[in-house]
Scaffold this active site. Sequence first.
Site, PDB file in Angstrom:
ATOM      1  N   GLU A 173      -1.304  -7.015   7.603  1.00  0.00           N
ATOM      2  CA  GLU A 173       0.012  -6.728   8.137  1.00  0.00           C
ATOM      3  C   GLU A 173       0.273  -7.636   9.342  1.00  0.00           C
ATOM      4  O   GLU A 173      -0.658  -8.153   9.967  1.00  0.00           O
ATOM      5  CB  GLU A 173       0.091  -5.249   8.549  1.00  0.00           C
ATOM      6  CG  GLU A 173       1.443  -4.794   9.093  1.00  0.00           C
ATOM      7  CD  GLU A 173       2.624  -5.154   8.215  1.00  0.00           C
ATOM      8  OE1 GLU A 173       2.810  -6.364   7.934  1.00  0.00           O
ATOM      9  OE2 GLU A 173       3.370  -4.242   7.814  1.00  0.00           O
ATOM     10  N   HIS A 218       0.822  -1.216   0.000  1.00  0.00           N
ATOM     11  CA  HIS A 218       0.000   0.000   0.000  1.00  0.00           C
ATOM     12  C   HIS A 218       0.854   1.264   0.000  1.00  0.00           C
ATOM     13  O   HIS A 218       1.994   1.258   0.490  1.00  0.00           O
ATOM     14  CB  HIS A 218      -0.915  -0.007   1.222  1.00  0.00           C
ATOM     15  CG  HIS A 218      -0.141  -0.022   2.508  1.00  0.00           C
ATOM     16  ND1 HIS A 218       0.386   1.114   3.073  1.00  0.00           N
ATOM     17  CD2 HIS A 218       0.242  -1.046   3.303  1.00  0.00           C
ATOM     18  CE1 HIS A 218       1.034   0.791   4.165  1.00  0.00           C
ATOM     19  NE2 HIS A 218       0.968  -0.520   4.328  1.00  0.00           N
ATOM     20  N   HIS A 262       1.020  -5.606   2.639  1.00  0.00           N
ATOM     21  CA  HIS A 262       1.762  -4.784   3.605  1.00  0.00           C
ATOM     22  C   HIS A 262       3.246  -5.124   3.654  1.00  0.00           C
ATOM     23  O   HIS A 262       3.654  -6.205   3.219  1.00  0.00           O
ATOM     24  CB  HIS A 262       1.154  -5.009   4.989  1.00  0.00           C
ATOM     25  CG  HIS A 262      -0.311  -4.735   5.012  1.00  0.00           C
ATOM     26  ND1 HIS A 262      -0.845  -3.542   5.425  1.00  0.00           N
ATOM     27  CD2 HIS A 262      -1.359  -5.488   4.599  1.00  0.00           C
ATOM     28  CE1 HIS A 262      -2.165  -3.578   5.286  1.00  0.00           C
ATOM     29  NE2 HIS A 262      -2.499  -4.744   4.796  1.00  0.00           N
ATOM     30  N   ARG A 322      -5.805   0.571   4.070  1.00  0.00           N
ATOM     31  CA  ARG A 322      -4.673   1.121   3.313  1.00  0.00           C
ATOM     32  C   ARG A 322      -4.325   0.243   2.112  1.00  0.00           C
ATOM     33  O   ARG A 322      -3.912   0.764   1.073  1.00  0.00           O
ATOM     34  CB  ARG A 322      -3.467   1.367   4.235  1.00  0.00           C
ATOM     35  CG  ARG A 322      -2.962   0.181   5.042  1.00  0.00           C
ATOM     36  CD  ARG A 322      -2.059   0.687   6.152  1.00  0.00           C
ATOM     37  NE  ARG A 322      -1.318  -0.333   6.891  1.00  0.00           N
ATOM     38  CZ  ARG A 322      -1.789  -1.003   7.947  1.00  0.00           C
ATOM     39  NH1 ARG A 322      -3.029  -0.825   8.359  1.00  0.00           N
ATOM     40  NH2 ARG A 322      -1.003  -1.877   8.586  1.00  0.00           N
TER      41      ARG A 322
HETATM   42  C1  DG2 Z   1       4.227  -1.102   8.946  1.00  0.00           C
HETATM   43  C2  DG2 Z   1       5.547  -1.816   8.846  1.00  0.00           C
HETATM   44  O1  DG2 Z   1       3.316  -1.820   8.179  1.00  0.00           O
HETATM   45  O2  DG2 Z   1       6.418  -1.361   9.780  1.00  0.00           O
HETATM   46  O3  DG2 Z   1       2.883  -1.946  10.734  1.00  0.00           O
HETATM   47  O4  DG2 Z   1       4.068  -0.159  11.143  1.00  0.00           O
HETATM   48  O5  DG2 Z   1       3.316  -1.950   5.633  1.00  0.00           O
HETATM   49  O6  DG2 Z   1       1.186  -1.813   6.866  1.00  0.00           O
HETATM   50  O7  DG2 Z   1       2.718   0.180   6.780  1.00  0.00           O
HETATM   51  P1  DG2 Z   1       2.597  -1.311   6.815  1.00  0.00           P
HETATM   52  C3  DG2 Z   1       3.692  -1.071  10.392  1.00  0.00           C
HETATM   53  P2  DG2 Z   1       7.923  -1.888   9.925  1.00  0.00           P
HETATM   54  O8  DG2 Z   1       7.890  -3.360  10.222  1.00  0.00           O
HETATM   55  O9  DG2 Z   1       8.660  -1.584   8.613  1.00  0.00           O
HETATM   56  O10 DG2 Z   1       8.474  -1.078  11.088  1.00  0.00           O
END
Ligand code: DG2
Length: 248
Positions: free
Chosen positions: A89, A11, A183, A62
Amino acid sequence: AELGTLVLLRHGQSTWNAENLFTGWVDVPLSKLGEQEARRGGELLAEAGLLPDVVHTSLLRRAISTANIALDVADRHWIEVRRDWRLNERHYGALQGKNKKQTLEQFGEEQFMLWRRSYDTPPPPIEPGSEFSQDADVRYAELGAELPMTECLKDVVARMLPYWESSVVPDLRAGRTVLLAAHGNSLRALVKHLDGISDTEIAGLNIPTGIPLRYDLDADLKPTNPGGTYLDPAAAEEAAAAVASQGR
Ligand code: DG2
């Protein structure tokens, strides 16, 4: 028979990416920049003639909004869509809603990177009923006791692969061009599997927002272009370095 082409898309920037907060399963929207990135992603698909026949997304807006915007730009807004929590995610546990820079300062570089990038060390679990937990979220009601309270990447691989095998692979075997909008960490889990990356090497792999990543797979689902091919390689390299240095 020829396998269809797989296109992975993280995203575009979310409002919490912009604020440098751990997000995980918290359902935040795209930022204005994130919407732009999604449009650019759609342009790249159209320019490459990579026109998806089906789109798979997580249950988080997202990823859903990114797919909608990109497909709209590419004139493929009408294709079949499937969504599943298994593409969500990584659940970031008690870190959800916390500032990455402050967390780094509070716990130090080693612990911070262990939580962000180690393969098998999950962050502390989230408190049920707390502000950023998902235990009352109806979309996950079917999960029951399986609802994660935290996850490491290994956990994501384990819950993502059944969806990959049962829902995405059949589309590829049918020769379809598949867009998978997800993600940073759910895509790292899939790329680890596809490219056969080791538990330690995967720590160094970062996926930029909004840039389509094409995989050509052989009949055994092994990439004929290992590592995949970003549709805008220069932008991808720069953006992946920015993800790696987040929190600093
Ligand atoms: C990010 C990845 O997930 O964070 O959950 O903070 O891709 O959904 O924005 P996304 C989050 P990091 O593992 O790179 O810190």
